[in-house]
Design an enzyme around this catalytic site. Structure first.
Site, mmCIF file in Angstrom:
data_model
loop_
_atom_site.group_PDB
_atom_site.id
_atom_site.type_symbol
_atom_site.label_atom_id
_atom_site.label_comp_id
_atom_site.label_asym_id
_atom_site.label_seq_id
_atom_site.Cartn_x
_atom_site.Cartn_y
_atom_site.Cartn_z
ATOM 1 N N ASP A 28 -32.009 -22.643 15.760
ATOM 2 C CA ASP A 28 -32.951 -21.613 16.217
ATOM 3 C C ASP A 28 -34.286 -22.275 16.570
ATOM 4 O OD1 ASP A 28 -34.399 -19.307 16.629
ATOM 5 O OD2 ASP A 28 -34.720 -18.939 14.477
ATOM 6 N N ASN A 33 -37.096 -20.385 17.880
ATOM 7 C CA ASN A 33 -38.273 -19.504 17.921
ATOM 8 C C ASN A 33 -38.414 -18.615 16.685
ATOM 9 O OD1 ASN A 33 -36.114 -17.893 18.404
ATOM 10 N ND2 ASN A 33 -36.953 -16.868 20.217
ATOM 11 N N ASP A 68 -36.469 -16.431 15.239
ATOM 12 C CA ASP A 68 -35.857 -15.098 15.111
ATOM 13 C C ASP A 68 -34.540 -15.162 14.337
ATOM 14 O OD1 ASP A 68 -34.121 -16.207 16.930
ATOM 15 O OD2 ASP A 68 -34.391 -14.685 18.488
ATOM 16 N N ASP A 103 -30.359 -20.763 19.740
ATOM 17 C CA ASP A 103 -30.621 -20.535 21.161
ATOM 18 C C ASP A 103 -30.595 -21.848 21.941
ATOM 19 O OD1 ASP A 103 -33.183 -21.713 20.511
ATOM 20 O OD2 ASP A 103 -33.685 -19.752 19.641
ATOM 21 N N ASP A 133 -18.160 -21.923 28.480
ATOM 22 C CA ASP A 133 -17.001 -21.107 28.170
ATOM 23 C C ASP A 133 -16.789 -20.123 29.319
ATOM 24 O OD1 ASP A 133 -14.981 -19.869 26.493
ATOM 25 O OD2 ASP A 133 -16.130 -20.632 24.791
ATOM 26 N N ASP A 189 -11.163 -19.449 28.257
ATOM 27 C CA ASP A 189 -10.717 -18.572 27.176
ATOM 28 C C ASP A 189 -9.381 -17.894 27.497
ATOM 29 O OD1 ASP A 189 -11.768 -17.278 24.638
ATOM 30 O OD2 ASP A 189 -11.353 -15.482 25.820
ATOM 31 N N GLU A 226 -7.757 -22.645 26.902
ATOM 32 C CA GLU A 226 -7.358 -22.203 25.578
ATOM 33 C C GLU A 226 -6.068 -21.421 25.803
ATOM 34 O OE1 GLU A 226 -8.553 -19.424 21.828
ATOM 35 O OE2 GLU A 226 -8.552 -18.728 23.897
ATOM 36 N N HIS A 247 -14.365 -22.216 16.331
ATOM 37 C CA HIS A 247 -15.031 -20.997 15.874
ATOM 38 C C HIS A 247 -14.038 -19.891 15.534
ATOM 39 C CE1 HIS A 247 -13.900 -20.291 19.938
ATOM 40 N NE2 HIS A 247 -14.244 -19.012 19.844
ATOM 41 N N ASP A 248 -12.736 -20.129 15.715
ATOM 42 C CA ASP A 248 -11.732 -19.099 15.441
ATOM 43 C C ASP A 248 -10.932 -19.397 14.181
ATOM 44 O OD1 ASP A 248 -12.290 -17.536 17.670
ATOM 45 O OD2 ASP A 248 -10.833 -18.559 18.950
HETATM 46 O O1 ISL Z 1 -8.221 -14.949 16.403
HETATM 47 C C1 ISL Z 1 -7.260 -14.750 17.088
HETATM 48 C C2 ISL Z 1 -6.515 -13.481 17.126
HETATM 49 O O2 ISL Z 1 -5.912 -13.237 15.886
HETATM 50 C C3 ISL Z 1 -6.868 -15.778 18.002
HETATM 51 O O3 ISL Z 1 -5.621 -15.550 18.480
HETATM 52 C C4 ISL Z 1 -7.894 -15.745 19.116
HETATM 53 O O4 ISL Z 1 -8.275 -14.460 19.392
HETATM 54 C C5 ISL Z 1 -7.316 -16.331 20.343
HETATM 55 O O5 ISL Z 1 -7.170 -17.691 20.069
HETATM 56 C C6 ISL Z 1 -8.244 -16.126 21.516
HETATM 57 O O6 ISL Z 1 -9.505 -16.603 21.246
HETATM 58 C C7 ISL Z 1 -10.485 -16.546 22.233
HETATM 59 O O7 ISL Z 1 -10.586 -15.285 22.856
HETATM 60 C C8 ISL Z 1 -11.033 -14.201 22.046
HETATM 61 C C9 ISL Z 1 -12.260 -14.545 21.233
HETATM 62 O O8 ISL Z 1 -12.468 -13.558 20.263
HETATM 63 C C10 ISL Z 1 -12.138 -15.885 20.549
HETATM 64 O O9 ISL Z 1 -13.321 -16.210 19.866
HETATM 65 C C11 ISL Z 1 -11.820 -16.875 21.621
HETATM 66 O O10 ISL Z 1 -11.815 -18.205 21.159
HETATM 67 C C12 ISL Z 1 -11.327 -13.079 22.985
HETATM 68 O O11 ISL Z 1 -12.188 -13.501 23.988
HETATM 69 CA CA CA Z 2 -33.776 -17.941 18.406
#
Ligand code: ISL
Ligand code: CA
Length: 623
Positions: free
Chosen positions: A102, A104, A106, A110, A179, A277, A335, A406-407
């Protein structure tokens, strides 16, 4: 064309057949060796259907044959040398912008925060950043629901800041991929808003279907039906993700044009490529047919066979590449959840000009498990996965190497969260990624040895998936919904980076998502100052990987494959030969491969003994 008279072996010899069988066996935790038993491999599909009719019903085999016959191509088994490209040598670093830094006060990370840490990332040895979405979004799915593709989210900064970031990166010899979320938009996107207002042209951008009842049994990845009724239109809207993420209709050429326009907008600006994605979901089967019951139960998602490798996937990817990516020295990584090794090869082989690489997810859970199961991950599976994957590849194939994003919860936590050797385990994982063949993707914090969070109540979670899952579990009278979330929540990967020991590790009192972890080791400032930290190990190994191109372009030869807990491989290129060995367990292990004549050049262990210590990782030069 294959039919019910075809044998299991004939099906297994096709691209889709092999991947589908492998996936089913993985899910059922059955070794793929069963397919080599004569009694099994010579069985016709007709006999298979008849014998297991009670379990598989009468349309599973048809669904399989349809899918198999939809793919006419085979991967090319090239023996040409590997083509040298920047993205093969690069170490990528995924940033979840809200949680990174971060600038600033908040409490929300960013673009300027990222800029302020470019020297940190450069010093670590990172070549290319991948930013999770930073576009304008109502944040129903944390930015994966985009309201305006050509506008930067207010919290993140401005288009000027992004241009600045690109300049600052390029000045340092670094690159940026963004992304691209184009399977769906936000329902607040003007295209969808216009569709809602009755504009027919924009209604064709989406799947808005006339139907008395729910059009089919497909389910959303975020719980419940994949259909939402739009009363103002008296139509049903398809959303594979949240209700606020309507799927785009890629069969409409205007939609495809819009997408290449977005890609070109950013490539013209200097962005070096995209992570795409759920890009394998963009082509849905004609007529949106009902999902197969058995597949639905097995995969947990009804309908998936009708869109995870759809009829026009290759065409749409090629078209997009020709209209945009191909004009630049850019990189595209898809992905592709559910896509297996052979289908992945068809999506990425260099001469096919579709994608440069994909993320294959089959290593994230061990056989028979799904993300929300509470279990201990056995690293021997990861070893077998990479051995098998590598053996399927030729020089015209390229893959990605990653364990965190992140998933997902942290891989190291799944393996051995409470171990006193946790840091060594993290080094081993980073070591494996940095010494195998493929583009390495580190996730923010992976260089520090971060771990899963001690979430306790439902209020500790932010993710739409976790919250929907919780409500669904409650509805089904699940005994302990919180333990399910704790095992699999994506929020483990989304808490804020821990920079220093100031308030909330640098995110201040307003931090959007506090890190509850009380392990003060995984903090940037401490890690940098500690000689044998995960950070310094990772940094030095990245530097070594840059120096020794053998890790990028060398062959991979595995040894002692059947020795449990032992993982060893040679990497050879030109006159250089390197040997990597590791102990996949937290116990001492014999050194199965004789390395006496080799020169040890890198290790996560100070005192070397006759046997390998817990999670020991060594690299040798073969003299
Ligand atoms: O977390 C899942 C569902 O149970 C994964 O299957 C995931 O949603 C899938 O890999 C797709 O992920 C991507 O598209 C999603 C988003 O929420 C995820 O963060 C992204 O990486 C929808 O855009
Ligand atoms: Ca910020």
């Amino acid at each position: 064309m294959l039919s019910k008279n075809s044998t299991i072996q004939e099906i297994y010899e096709t691209v889709v057949g092999r991947d589908v069988f492998d996936k089913i066996l993985l899910q059922l935790n059955i070794n793929r060796k069963v397919l080599s038993l004569p009694f099994i491999k010579n069985m016709s599909l007709k006999t298979l259907e008849r014998s297991f009719y009670k379990i598989i019903g009468n349309d599973l085999i048809d669904a399989l044959i349809n899918l198999v016959n939809s793919e006419k191509d085979q991967p090319v088994e090239s023996i040409e040398p590997i083509e040298q490209r920047w993205f093969k040598e690069a170490v990528f670093y995924q940033i979840y912008p809200k949680s990174f830094k971060d600038s600033n006060g908040d409490g929300i990370g960013d673009i300027n925060g990222i800029i302020s840490q470019l020297d940190y990332l450069k010093e670590l040895g990172i070549d290319c950043l991948w930013l999770s979405p930073i576009y304008d979004s109502p944040n129903d799915d944390n930015g994966y629901d985009i309201r305006d593709y050509k506008k930067i989210a207010q919290d993140m900064g401005s288009m000027e800041d992004l241009k600045n970031l690109i300049d600052e990166l390029h000045q340092r010899g670094m690159k940026l991929i963004m992304d691209l979320v184009v399977n769906h938009t936000s329902d607040e996107h003007q295209w969808y808003q216009k569709a809602l207002q009755g504009d027919r042209a924009y209604q064709d951008y989406y799947y808005l279907v006339d139907s008395e009842d729910v059009p089919n049994n497909w389910v959303s990845f975020f719980s419940g039906s994949a259909w939402k009724y739009e009363p103002s239109l008296n139509k049903w809207m398809l959303h594979l993700f949240s209700k606020k993420q309507p799927d785009l209709n890629w069969n409409n050429p205007v939609v495809r044009q819009e997408v290449s326009d977005i890609v070109n907008f950013y490539l013209d600006m200097g962005v070096d490529g995209f992570r795409m994605d759920v890009i394998n979901y963009i082509s849905k089967a004609e007529g949106l047919p009902q999902g197969n019951e058995i597949i639905g139960k097995l995969m947990e998602f009804y309908g998936i066979e009708h869109y995870y490798y759809g009829p026009h996937l290759h065409d749409y990817l090629r078209e997009l590449r020709m209209d945009s990516f191909e004009k630049y020295d850019s990189f595209s990584v898809g992905e592709t959840p559910g896509v297996g090794i052979q289908m992945g090869r068809l999506l990425t082989q260099s001469q096919r000009k579709e994608l440069d690489a994909v993320f294959n997810f089959d290593h994230l859970e061990t056989p028979g498990h799904t993300r929300f199961d509470e279990y201990k991950y056995d690293l021997n599976y990861l070893k077998q996965y990479y051995i098998h994957y590598n053996k399927c590849l030729r020089n015209n194939d390229w893959i990605t190497l990653f364990v965190d994003n992140h998933d997902n919860p942290k891989m190291a936590s799944k393996i051995n969260h409470d171990s006193i050797h946790y840091d060594k385990l993290c080094m081993l994982l980073n070591g494996m990624l940095l010494t195998l063949r493929g583009s390495v993707f580190l996730y923010q914090g992976q260089e520090l040895g971060t771990r899963n969070q001690p979430f306790q109540t439902i209020d500790d979670y932010k993710d739409v998936e976790s919250i929907n899952k919780y409500n669904e579990l409650i509805c089904n009278n699940h005994k302990d919904p919180l333990s399910v979330l704790l095992a699999g929540s994506r929020d483990h990967g989304r808490v804020c980076m821990m920079w220093d020991e100031s308030e909330n590790y640098g995110f201040g009192s307003k931090g959007w998502f506090m890190n509850l972890e009380k392990n003060p080791q995984a903090i940037v400032s401490k890690q940098m100052a500690t000689i044998d930290s995960v950070y310094n190990f990772t940094k030095e190994l990245i530097a070594l990987r840059k120096e020794l191109k053998t890790f990028v372009y060398g062959t991979v030869d595995f040894v002692k494959e059947s020795k449990k807990n032992y993982f060893g491989y040679y990497r050879k290129h030109n006159d250089e030969s390197l040997y990597v060995e590791m102990n996949l367990s937290d116990r001492y292990l014999p050194k199965y491969q004789n390395t006496k004549e080799y020169q040890l050049i890198f290790s996560n262990t100070k005192q070397h003994r006759k046997s390998l210590s817990p999670y020991e990782f060594n690299i040798y030069r073969v003299k």
